[in-house]
Structures are given as structure tokens and as C-alpha cells.
Scaffold this active site. Sequence first.
Site, mmCIF file in Angstrom:
data_model
loop_
_atom_site.group_PDB
_atom_site.id
_atom_site.type_symbol
_atom_site.label_atom_id
_atom_site.label_comp_id
_atom_site.label_asym_id
_atom_site.label_seq_id
_atom_site.Cartn_x
_atom_site.Cartn_y
_atom_site.Cartn_z
ATOM 1 N N ARG A 51 0.795 -1.222 0.000
ATOM 2 C CA ARG A 51 0.000 0.000 0.000
ATOM 3 C C ARG A 51 0.832 1.280 0.000
ATOM 4 O O ARG A 51 0.597 2.191 -0.803
ATOM 5 C CB ARG A 51 -0.911 0.076 1.245
ATOM 6 C CG ARG A 51 -2.227 -0.615 1.112
ATOM 7 C CD ARG A 51 -2.608 -1.191 2.442
ATOM 8 N NE ARG A 51 -1.647 -2.225 2.756
ATOM 9 C CZ ARG A 51 -1.768 -3.483 2.353
ATOM 10 N NH1 ARG A 51 -2.817 -3.851 1.704
ATOM 11 N NH2 ARG A 51 -0.829 -4.391 2.617
ATOM 12 N N THR A 52 1.776 1.368 0.904
ATOM 13 C CA THR A 52 2.455 2.657 1.087
ATOM 14 C C THR A 52 3.262 3.015 -0.159
ATOM 15 O O THR A 52 3.157 4.118 -0.688
ATOM 16 C CB THR A 52 3.345 2.607 2.346
ATOM 17 O OG1 THR A 52 2.567 2.092 3.420
ATOM 18 C CG2 THR A 52 3.865 3.985 2.702
ATOM 19 N N LYS A 80 25.566 -3.416 -0.371
ATOM 20 C CA LYS A 80 27.047 -3.403 -0.414
ATOM 21 C C LYS A 80 27.614 -2.674 0.794
ATOM 22 O O LYS A 80 28.817 -2.471 0.886
ATOM 23 C CB LYS A 80 27.529 -2.708 -1.693
ATOM 24 C CG LYS A 80 27.009 -3.316 -2.977
ATOM 25 C CD LYS A 80 27.400 -2.422 -4.153
ATOM 26 C CE LYS A 80 26.564 -2.737 -5.385
ATOM 27 N NZ LYS A 80 26.656 -1.665 -6.386
ATOM 28 N N ARG A 101 11.019 3.982 3.585
ATOM 29 C CA ARG A 101 10.658 3.015 4.638
ATOM 30 C C ARG A 101 11.920 2.251 5.014
ATOM 31 O O ARG A 101 12.703 1.863 4.149
ATOM 32 C CB ARG A 101 9.596 2.040 4.144
ATOM 33 C CG ARG A 101 9.374 0.897 5.110
ATOM 34 C CD ARG A 101 8.192 0.044 4.752
ATOM 35 N NE ARG A 101 6.938 0.751 5.023
ATOM 36 C CZ ARG A 101 5.748 0.179 4.960
ATOM 37 N NH1 ARG A 101 5.638 -1.098 4.633
ATOM 38 N NH2 ARG A 101 4.649 0.866 5.208
ATOM 39 N N HIS A 129 4.540 5.814 11.625
ATOM 40 C CA HIS A 129 4.090 5.665 10.234
ATOM 41 C C HIS A 129 3.141 6.837 9.944
ATOM 42 O O HIS A 129 1.927 6.661 9.836
ATOM 43 C CB HIS A 129 3.390 4.314 10.073
ATOM 44 C CG HIS A 129 3.179 3.872 8.657
ATOM 45 N ND1 HIS A 129 3.313 4.709 7.569
ATOM 46 C CD2 HIS A 129 2.829 2.647 8.148
ATOM 47 C CE1 HIS A 129 3.055 4.028 6.470
ATOM 48 N NE2 HIS A 129 2.769 2.781 6.794
HETATM 49 N N1 CP Z 1 -0.407 0.006 5.802
HETATM 50 C C1 CP Z 1 0.808 -0.272 5.292
HETATM 51 O O1 CP Z 1 1.827 0.318 5.647
HETATM 52 O O2 CP Z 1 0.801 -1.266 4.331
HETATM 53 P P1 CP Z 1 2.070 -1.728 3.515
HETATM 54 O O3 CP Z 1 3.020 -2.384 4.492
HETATM 55 O O4 CP Z 1 1.549 -2.678 2.468
HETATM 56 O O5 CP Z 1 2.710 -0.507 2.919
#
Ligand code: CP
Length: 304
Positions: A51-52, A80, A101, A129
Site C-alpha cells: 500500500r504505502t 554493499k 521506509r 508511520h
Molecule cells: N499500511 C501499510 O503500511 O501497508 P504496507 O506495508 O503494504 O505498505
Amino acid sequence: MRSVIDILDLSTEEIDDLIKTACDIIDDPDKYAEKCKRKKLATLFFEPSTRTRLSFEAAMYELGGNVIGFSAANNSSASKGESVSDTVKTVSCYADIIAMRHPKEGAPLVASMAASVPIINAGDGGHNHPTQTLADLLTIYREKGRFDNLTIGLCGDLKFGRTVHSLINAMSRYNGIEFVLISPEELKLPDYVTNNVLKKKNIPYTETTDLLSCMSELDILYMTRVQRERFFNEQDYIRLKDSYILTPDKLETAKDDLAVMHPLPRVNEISVAVDNDKRACYFKQVLNGKYMRMALIMKLLGVE
Ligand code: CP
């Protein structure tokens, strides 16, 4: 230049503005189709995501911009031994904004100190998040019409659940908020959140292991996954993974206008039979995430 590492990097007024923009995008997407023309977003994902990452990418394409990036650390020179700082200094030469991320808490903050373009934290370990919280806030706004006077049940992995930590921080700024923290003992909310947010701000909360006992009080039920990737011991994960499974019968005592939310991905914690319940909002959250990320990208790029 401004980064968003924590949801508290945005004031409540700025969140109101982002929601206003997101609602306008929903009403008139064509108006935004070229807002980020010739701009590039880099998605640097050192940890898996559906999703993100894809919603950031869809958001940038829908704004007329372009996207570069990688979806796993082993597709980058991190494999590396390149540091996060050197990676973002490099990517700052190619992109106007970075969504990152990382499995290590604090990595996006380190990145923001080295980068010369805005960094958006797309999830750091069990920490924060913030853009999931933006998706959650738009969902709450559209479902409940308010941020004040809500009883919010947070259920599942409250220890490692970064979406839970960010949502508590965000909702703690509104009036009349009460939290019900529903988790196994081993996955309780960390003390640093309880002490630094809930106790410090005198926000009422109760802790319980029993979801059914509080169901009728809730305006929002925010389910979360027990995250295998955060456990050191597989046996602990197996013991705890099915602590809560929401099924239609468990919603019998719930309010008619309860909003059932989940940041996804889900494993077993919400039965697919719940998807047909009008109170299920988790796929709306997915779509709302794209609109809020569009609004945030524009804001950080200084696009009117
Ligand atoms: N909600 C969320 O962060 O989903 P993903 O891990 O698929 O990005």
C-alpha cells in the site's frame, strides 16, 4: 525544505488543510493532474510494502510527476554496505522528494539530516508511520465527521504497531478522546507512549485483554496485525498471532456507526466475512491514503 518524520511534525491546522486538499482532489482530480509535472519522487523502501509504496507512486503519477526508486534493500547499494545518509545524499541529486521506509527506528530522521530534499517517513521499524495516520485521519473525518469526542479501541500488537503509535499521537491533540487499549500482556503499548503521551496529556485510557467486553463503547475499532517480522522468537509469534480474530458475531453489540479500521495487511485478525459489513472501513483507508499522500507531496514541494 521540510520533512515529515513524525505525525507531530504537522500541526492540526496543517492536517485540516491536507484533508481539505484531499477532499478537493476527490471531487475534482483533473484539477491536480499536472501539479507536479517534471517533479520526481523517489521511493526508497528497505522493507516490504504494498500500500504505502504503490500509493505514493500512484499519488505522484496522478499529480503528473514521475517516480524512481527501489522496493527492497537488496536491490540497492545498501546491500554493499552504503549508509542511509550516503544513499539519500545520492538520491537527492536525482529526485525532488523522497519517501523512505526502513526497518530501523530513526532511519528516516537520519536521512532527513543528510538529504537536500524533503524526506517522508513511510514507516520506520516499530516506531512511526505518519502517512498511514494521514490516511486514518481522512477516514475518520469522512466516516465520523469529527476528530473530537471519540472512544477509540486499538486492538492487537500495540507494542510494535507503528501505525498505532502515530495514531495515538495524532488523536491525542483533539478534545474528548478516550482510548481502549486491547492487547495480550506481551504486546501492550510501550511505556514511552503511555507515559509521554497519554499520562502526560491526561488522556483517559483503559487497558484490557478482552475485546468483547468493550465493543459496545467504541466509536472506532482499529485492528492491527501481530507482526511476525518484529519477533525475535518464532514460538512467541505463533502463540500470539491469533489473539484477536474479528468475526461478524463479535460485532453484534457494537454501535451501528462503529468504524472498523485496519492499516492492512491483515492476516487472520479480521475475518473476510466482516468485509461486507457497512462498518468495515479498511479498504476506504487504502484509497484515502493515496489522496492524503497527493496532498502531502504537493505541500512539501510547495505546489499551490
Ligand atoms: N499500511 C501499510 O503500511 O501497508 P504496507 O506495508 O503494504 O505498505
